[in-house]
Design a protein around this motif. Structure first.
Motif, mmCIF file in Angstrom:
data_model
loop_
_atom_site.group_PDB
_atom_site.id
_atom_site.type_symbol
_atom_site.label_atom_id
_atom_site.label_comp_id
_atom_site.label_asym_id
_atom_site.label_seq_id
_atom_site.Cartn_x
_atom_site.Cartn_y
_atom_site.Cartn_z
ATOM 1 N N TYR A 54 0.829 -1.208 0.000
ATOM 2 C CA TYR A 54 0.000 0.000 0.000
ATOM 3 C C TYR A 54 0.867 1.264 0.000
ATOM 4 O O TYR A 54 0.572 2.236 -0.685
ATOM 5 C CB TYR A 54 -0.936 0.000 1.218
ATOM 6 N N VAL A 55 1.962 1.235 0.751
ATOM 7 C CA VAL A 55 2.830 2.409 0.866
ATOM 8 C C VAL A 55 3.734 2.573 -0.359
ATOM 9 O O VAL A 55 3.868 3.669 -0.903
ATOM 10 C CB VAL A 55 3.694 2.325 2.150
ATOM 11 N N LEU A 56 4.349 1.470 -0.823
ATOM 12 C CA LEU A 56 5.365 1.559 -1.876
ATOM 13 C C LEU A 56 4.892 1.087 -3.248
ATOM 14 O O LEU A 56 5.553 1.356 -4.245
ATOM 15 C CB LEU A 56 6.598 0.728 -1.497
ATOM 16 N N GLY A 57 3.795 0.356 -3.294
ATOM 17 C CA GLY A 57 3.372 -0.258 -4.549
ATOM 18 C C GLY A 57 3.989 -1.639 -4.679
ATOM 19 O O GLY A 57 4.716 -2.102 -3.804
ATOM 20 N N SER A 58 3.700 -2.298 -5.774
ATOM 21 C CA SER A 58 4.240 -3.643 -6.000
ATOM 22 C C SER A 58 5.709 -3.560 -6.363
ATOM 23 O O SER A 58 6.120 -2.648 -7.080
ATOM 24 C CB SER A 58 3.482 -4.331 -7.129
ATOM 25 N N PRO A 59 6.503 -4.531 -5.911
ATOM 26 C CA PRO A 59 7.934 -4.505 -6.237
ATOM 27 C C PRO A 59 8.175 -4.790 -7.716
ATOM 28 O O PRO A 59 7.371 -5.456 -8.373
ATOM 29 C CB PRO A 59 8.517 -5.600 -5.356
ATOM 30 N N VAL A 60 9.284 -4.291 -8.231
ATOM 31 C CA VAL A 60 9.660 -4.523 -9.624
ATOM 32 C C VAL A 60 10.012 -5.980 -9.836
ATOM 33 O O VAL A 60 9.620 -6.599 -10.813
ATOM 34 C CB VAL A 60 10.853 -3.624 -10.011
ATOM 35 N N ALA A 61 10.773 -6.530 -8.924
ATOM 36 C CA ALA A 61 11.247 -7.907 -9.082
ATOM 37 C C ALA A 61 10.907 -8.713 -7.842
ATOM 38 O O ALA A 61 11.087 -8.251 -6.722
ATOM 39 C CB ALA A 61 12.753 -7.917 -9.311
ATOM 40 N N SER A 62 10.405 -9.902 -8.087
ATOM 41 C CA SER A 62 10.169 -10.811 -6.977
ATOM 42 C C SER A 62 10.859 -12.127 -7.295
ATOM 43 O O SER A 62 10.994 -12.506 -8.450
ATOM 44 C CB SER A 62 8.674 -11.018 -6.745
ATOM 45 N N ASN A 63 11.275 -12.793 -6.255
ATOM 46 C CA ASN A 63 11.995 -14.042 -6.406
ATOM 47 C C ASN A 63 11.030 -15.186 -6.128
ATOM 48 O O ASN A 63 10.456 -15.269 -5.043
ATOM 49 C CB ASN A 63 13.177 -14.068 -5.433
ATOM 50 N N ALA A 64 10.869 -16.073 -7.078
ATOM 51 C CA ALA A 64 9.946 -17.200 -6.917
ATOM 52 C C ALA A 64 10.390 -18.136 -5.800
ATOM 53 O O ALA A 64 9.574 -18.850 -5.219
ATOM 54 C CB ALA A 64 9.830 -17.961 -8.226
ATOM 55 N N PHE A 65 11.672 -18.148 -5.480
ATOM 56 C CA PHE A 65 12.196 -19.038 -4.463
ATOM 57 C C PHE A 65 12.330 -18.374 -3.090
ATOM 58 O O PHE A 65 12.552 -19.048 -2.095
ATOM 59 C CB PHE A 65 13.567 -19.588 -4.899
ATOM 60 N N ASP A 66 12.233 -17.049 -3.060
ATOM 61 C CA ASP A 66 12.368 -16.311 -1.803
ATOM 62 C C ASP A 66 11.369 -15.168 -1.809
ATOM 63 O O ASP A 66 11.682 -14.057 -2.225
ATOM 64 C CB ASP A 66 13.793 -15.788 -1.635
#
Length: 116
Positions: A54-66
């Motif tokens: 809510y504060v920052l928005g969705s991250p650019v990159a997410s790690n499927a394993f972490d």
């Protein structure tokens, strides 16, 4: 014959002017999440992932394993060669905000949970 030479010189002159890169407009190309320090200052330890989103928005990159490490990255490729990059790494433990790292400062209140 003189008209052909004049026309040829005119065409060459116009084409050489087009090669002047300082006269060509080049757009700025932004990529990623633009974050400001005032937004990062709203983060508090033990915030949920939903609250951070809510504060920052969705991250650019997410790690499927972490899924406990989120990367926020912003890059601006300036049309005139002035490039700019900033990143923020948000770490969670048990789905609660644990720590932040990167090019932003932690606020003085970061270690104080919102519930208190």
């Amino acid at each position: 014959m003189k008209a052909v030479i004049k026309t040829l010189c005119l065409v060459v002159g116009i084409l050489s002017l087009g090669a002047c890169s300082s006269w060509i407009y080049r757009i700025d190309i932004p990529q990623g999440n633009f974050l400001e320090q005032k937004d990062v200052d709203k983060l508090r330890v033990a915030m949920t992932k939903e609250q951070v989103t809510y504060v920052l928005g969705s991250p650019v990159a997410s790690n499927a394993f972490d899924n406990d490490t989120w990367h926020y990255f912003y890059a601006l490729k300036g049309g005139r060669g002035n490039n700019f990059e900033k990143q923020l790494i948000v770490e969670f433990k048990d789905d609660k905000l644990q720590d932040i790292k990167g090019d932003f400062d932690k606020s003085a209140e970061f270690s104080t949970p919102l519930d208190i």
